[in-house]
Design a protein around this motif. Structure first.
Motif, PDB file in Angstrom:
ATOM      1  N   GLY A   7       0.793  -1.221   0.000  1.00 46.42           N
ATOM      2  CA  GLY A   7       0.000   0.000   0.000  1.00 46.42           C
ATOM      3  C   GLY A   7       0.820   1.264   0.000  1.00 46.42           C
ATOM      4  O   GLY A   7       0.278   2.352   0.126  1.00 46.42           O
ATOM      5  N   ASP A   8       2.123   1.165  -0.173  1.00 46.35           N
ATOM      6  CA  ASP A   8       3.016   2.328  -0.099  1.00 46.35           C
ATOM      7  C   ASP A   8       3.397   2.776  -1.512  1.00 46.35           C
ATOM      8  O   ASP A   8       4.300   2.231  -2.135  1.00 46.35           O
ATOM      9  N   ARG A   9       2.737   3.807  -2.016  1.00 45.76           N
ATOM     10  CA  ARG A   9       2.975   4.274  -3.385  1.00 45.76           C
ATOM     11  C   ARG A   9       4.389   4.838  -3.559  1.00 45.76           C
ATOM     12  O   ARG A   9       5.019   4.641  -4.600  1.00 45.76           O
ATOM     13  N   GLU A  10       4.878   5.564  -2.552  1.00 44.86           N
ATOM     14  CA  GLU A  10       6.219   6.138  -2.645  1.00 44.86           C
ATOM     15  C   GLU A  10       7.285   5.042  -2.717  1.00 44.86           C
ATOM     16  O   GLU A  10       8.254   5.157  -3.455  1.00 44.86           O
ATOM     17  N   MET A  11       7.091   3.996  -1.926  1.00 42.06           N
ATOM     18  CA  MET A  11       8.040   2.886  -1.958  1.00 42.06           C
ATOM     19  C   MET A  11       8.010   2.179  -3.313  1.00 42.06           C
ATOM     20  O   MET A  11       9.042   1.735  -3.823  1.00 42.06           O
ATOM     21  N   LEU A  12       6.824   2.087  -3.909  1.00 38.87           N
ATOM     22  CA  LEU A  12       6.717   1.487  -5.246  1.00 38.87           C
ATOM     23  C   LEU A  12       7.487   2.326  -6.254  1.00 38.87           C
ATOM     24  O   LEU A  12       8.201   1.789  -7.098  1.00 38.87           O
ATOM     25  N   LYS A  13       7.345   3.664  -6.176  1.00 38.80           N
ATOM     26  CA  LYS A  13       8.081   4.548  -7.081  1.00 38.80           C
ATOM     27  C   LYS A  13       9.586   4.334  -6.943  1.00 38.80           C
ATOM     28  O   LYS A  13      10.307   4.243  -7.935  1.00 38.80           O
ATOM     29  N   GLN A  14      10.060   4.260  -5.689  1.00 38.49           N
ATOM     30  CA  GLN A  14      11.490   4.043  -5.456  1.00 38.49           C
ATOM     31  C   GLN A  14      11.937   2.698  -6.020  1.00 38.49           C
ATOM     32  O   GLN A  14      13.005   2.586  -6.614  1.00 38.49           O
ATOM     33  N   SER A  15      11.102   1.688  -5.830  1.00 37.34           N
ATOM     34  CA  SER A  15      11.429   0.342  -6.314  1.00 37.34           C
ATOM     35  C   SER A  15      11.588   0.328  -7.828  1.00 37.34           C
ATOM     36  O   SER A  15      12.500  -0.299  -8.367  1.00 37.34           O
ATOM     37  N   LEU A  16      10.721   1.047  -8.528  1.00 41.32           N
ATOM     38  CA  LEU A  16      10.763   1.069  -9.988  1.00 41.32           C
ATOM     39  C   LEU A  16      11.975   1.833 -10.516  1.00 41.32           C
ATOM     40  O   LEU A  16      12.385   1.645 -11.669  1.00 41.32           O
ATOM     41  N   GLU A  58      -0.014  -1.704 -11.310  1.00 44.10           N
ATOM     42  CA  GLU A  58       0.742  -1.790 -10.062  1.00 44.10           C
ATOM     43  C   GLU A  58       0.344  -0.665  -9.104  1.00 44.10           C
ATOM     44  O   GLU A  58       0.139  -0.895  -7.904  1.00 44.10           O
ATOM     45  N   PHE A  59       0.238   0.546  -9.633  1.00 47.56           N
ATOM     46  CA  PHE A  59      -0.109   1.681  -8.782  1.00 47.56           C
ATOM     47  C   PHE A  59      -1.565   1.614  -8.322  1.00 47.56           C
ATOM     48  O   PHE A  59      -1.884   2.006  -7.198  1.00 47.56           O
ATOM     49  N   GLU A  60      -2.446   1.107  -9.188  1.00 46.21           N
ATOM     50  CA  GLU A  60      -3.852   1.002  -8.777  1.00 46.21           C
ATOM     51  C   GLU A  60      -4.012  -0.030  -7.666  1.00 46.21           C
ATOM     52  O   GLU A  60      -4.733   0.203  -6.691  1.00 46.21           O
ATOM     53  N   PHE A  61      -3.348  -1.175  -7.787  1.00 43.37           N
ATOM     54  CA  PHE A  61      -3.412  -2.173  -6.720  1.00 43.37           C
ATOM     55  C   PHE A  61      -2.819  -1.618  -5.423  1.00 43.37           C
ATOM     56  O   PHE A  61      -3.347  -1.860  -4.339  1.00 43.37           O
ATOM     57  N   THR A  62      -1.726  -0.870  -5.547  1.00 43.07           N
ATOM     58  CA  THR A  62      -1.102  -0.273  -4.370  1.00 43.07           C
ATOM     59  C   THR A  62      -2.060   0.693  -3.686  1.00 43.07           C
ATOM     60  O   THR A  62      -2.189   0.705  -2.457  1.00 43.07           O
ATOM     61  N   GLN A  63      -2.760   1.512  -4.492  1.00 45.56           N
ATOM     62  CA  GLN A  63      -3.707   2.467  -3.922  1.00 45.56           C
ATOM     63  C   GLN A  63      -4.869   1.756  -3.250  1.00 45.56           C
ATOM     64  O   GLN A  63      -5.336   2.191  -2.184  1.00 45.56           O
ATOM     65  N   ARG A  64      -5.344   0.667  -3.837  1.00 45.55           N
ATOM     66  CA  ARG A  64      -6.452  -0.074  -3.233  1.00 45.55           C
ATOM     67  C   ARG A  64      -6.047  -0.617  -1.865  1.00 45.55           C
ATOM     68  O   ARG A  64      -6.830  -0.580  -0.913  1.00 45.55           O
ATOM     69  N   VAL A  65      -4.820  -1.137  -1.753  1.00 45.64           N
ATOM     70  CA  VAL A  65      -4.346  -1.643  -0.458  1.00 45.64           C
ATOM     71  C   VAL A  65      -4.193  -0.485   0.525  1.00 45.64           C
ATOM     72  O   VAL A  65      -4.537  -0.599   1.700  1.00 45.64           O
ATOM     73  N   ASN A  66      -3.698   0.648   0.036  1.00 49.44           N
ATOM     74  CA  ASN A  66      -3.578   1.836   0.876  1.00 49.44           C
ATOM     75  C   ASN A  66      -4.939   2.248   1.424  1.00 49.44           C
ATOM     76  O   ASN A  66      -5.067   2.611   2.600  1.00 49.44           O
ATOM     77  N   ASP A  67      -5.958   2.186   0.561  1.00 49.75           N
ATOM     78  CA  ASP A  67      -7.317   2.557   0.984  1.00 49.75           C
ATOM     79  C   ASP A  67      -7.813   1.622   2.081  1.00 49.75           C
ATOM     80  O   ASP A  67      -8.501   2.051   3.010  1.00 49.75           O
ATOM     81  N   VAL A  68      -7.468   0.339   1.951  1.00 49.52           N
ATOM     82  CA  VAL A  68      -7.875  -0.636   2.965  1.00 49.52           C
ATOM     83  C   VAL A  68      -7.290  -0.268   4.318  1.00 49.52           C
ATOM     84  O   VAL A  68      -7.983  -0.241   5.338  1.00 49.52           O
ATOM     85  N   HIS A  69      -5.995   0.055   4.340  1.00 50.92           N
ATOM     86  CA  HIS A  69      -5.322   0.344   5.607  1.00 50.92           C
ATOM     87  C   HIS A  69      -5.669   1.723   6.148  1.00 50.92           C
ATOM     88  O   HIS A  69      -5.490   1.989   7.336  1.00 50.92           O
ATOM     89  N   ALA A  70      -6.147   2.603   5.264  1.00 50.58           N
ATOM     90  CA  ALA A  70      -6.512   3.953   5.704  1.00 50.58           C
ATOM     91  C   ALA A  70      -7.864   3.973   6.408  1.00 50.58           C
ATOM     92  O   ALA A  70      -8.216   4.945   7.086  1.00 50.58           O
ATOM     93  N   SER A  71      -8.625   2.932   6.239  1.00 46.25           N
ATOM     94  CA  SER A  71      -9.936   2.863   6.875  1.00 46.25           C
ATOM     95  C   SER A  71      -9.784   2.903   8.398  1.00 46.25           C
ATOM     96  O   SER A  71      -9.024   2.154   8.988  1.00 46.25           O
ATOM     97  N   THR A  72     -10.499   3.790   9.031  1.00 43.56           N
ATOM     98  CA  THR A  72     -10.362   3.943  10.483  1.00 43.56           C
ATOM     99  C   THR A  72     -11.127   2.896  11.265  1.00 43.56           C
ATOM    100  O   THR A  72     -10.849   2.654  12.428  1.00 43.56           O
ATOM    101  N   GLU A  73     -12.078   2.280  10.623  1.00 51.30           N
ATOM    102  CA  GLU A  73     -12.855   1.268  11.331  1.00 51.30           C
ATOM    103  C   GLU A  73     -13.160   0.109  10.398  1.00 51.30           C
ATOM    104  O   GLU A  73     -13.909   0.231   9.459  1.00 51.30           O
ATOM    105  N   ARG A  74     -12.537  -1.029  10.669  1.00 49.55           N
ATOM    106  CA  ARG A  74     -12.780  -2.217   9.880  1.00 49.55           C
ATOM    107  C   ARG A  74     -13.480  -3.243  10.750  1.00 49.55           C
ATOM    108  O   ARG A  74     -13.252  -3.339  11.940  1.00 49.55           O
ATOM    109  N   ASN A  75     -14.323  -4.010  10.171  1.00 49.44           N
ATOM    110  CA  ASN A  75     -15.110  -4.955  10.931  1.00 49.44           C
ATOM    111  C   ASN A  75     -15.197  -6.262  10.151  1.00 49.44           C
ATOM    112  O   ASN A  75     -15.503  -6.254   8.960  1.00 49.44           O
TER     113      ASN A  75
END
Length: 211
Positions: A1-10, A82-99
């Motif tokens: 979920g880390d877009r900046e890390m993906l950019k560095q990796s590429l 790659e970036f879209e999948f990364t953003q989707r994972v980021n969105d998952v972790h950004a959720s303040t309340e998961r159930n």
């Protein structure tokens, strides 16, 4: 979920060679892209993305890549995935309340988008009352279960209109809308245009067919 890390990796230096999957340059580019998109989807699932949603994205990207004839555009689509999948994972972790119950509900919905979904049946399957589940879902997601179901069906319809040759009536039936007109109204309410206009504007299959 880390877009900046993906950019560095590429941007990192690479050693060795990419495996040869075809002697044809275009086919090689497509095969590599499909491998990357598939691996990215599996990583996204491990990161918390819903499997059904990830698989649906993979299908859309592969269909798009297969229709391409430009190696540069194929690589661009691969990176976009790659970036879209990364953003989707980021969105998952950004959720303040998961159930866990909400995730079970979403999984059930994704698995049954092609058939009629009864909220009471969802509650029965996961062991809670439909009234309590509806209230919880609305509190956590900010929309009702029915609104969520319709939103995800329209999203899937967008993919079908973009990448398949199914006619509008077949798509409406496939996604369990009671009629083509009902589907058209729901689609326009969410996207701002009719299914036919959407395909004319975004439909890659139709564009390639007319080339």
């Amino acid at each position: 979920g880390d877009r900046e890390m993906l950019k560095q990796s590429l941007q990192e230096a690479r050693y060795g060679k990419v495996g040869q999957l075809s002697r044809d340059g275009l086919r090689q580019a497509k095969n590599i892209a499909i491998c990357v998109v598939t691996l990215a989807s599996r990583a996204a699932i491990e990161g918390g993305m819903l499997p059904e949603e990830a698989f649906s994205m993979v299908d859309g990207y592969i269909l798009e890549i297969e229709e391409m004839t430009d190696v540069v555009k194929i690589e661009a689509a691969m990176r976009q995935a790659e970036f879209e999948f990364t953003q989707r994972v980021n969105d998952v972790h950004a959720s303040t309340e998961r159930n866990a119950l909400i995730e079970q509900t979403k999984n059930y919905i994704f698995q049954n988008l092609h058939s009629e979904i009864v909220i009471g049946e969802i509650g029965h399957r996961i062991g809670v009352s439909s009234t309590w589940l509806s209230a919880l879902f609305h509190r956590v997601e900010g929309i009702t279960i029915q609104q969520y179901i319709r939103r995800e069906r329209i999203r899937l319809a967008e993919n079908l209109l973009r990448y398949s040759d199914y006619d509008v009536k077949s798509i409406a039936s496939y996604l369990a809308f009671c009629s083509q007109s009902h589907f058209g109204r729901a689609f326009k309410a969410q996207t701002g245009m009719t299914p036919t206009k959407y395909r004319e504007k975004f439909g890659d299959f139709q564009k390639n067919k007319n080339r």
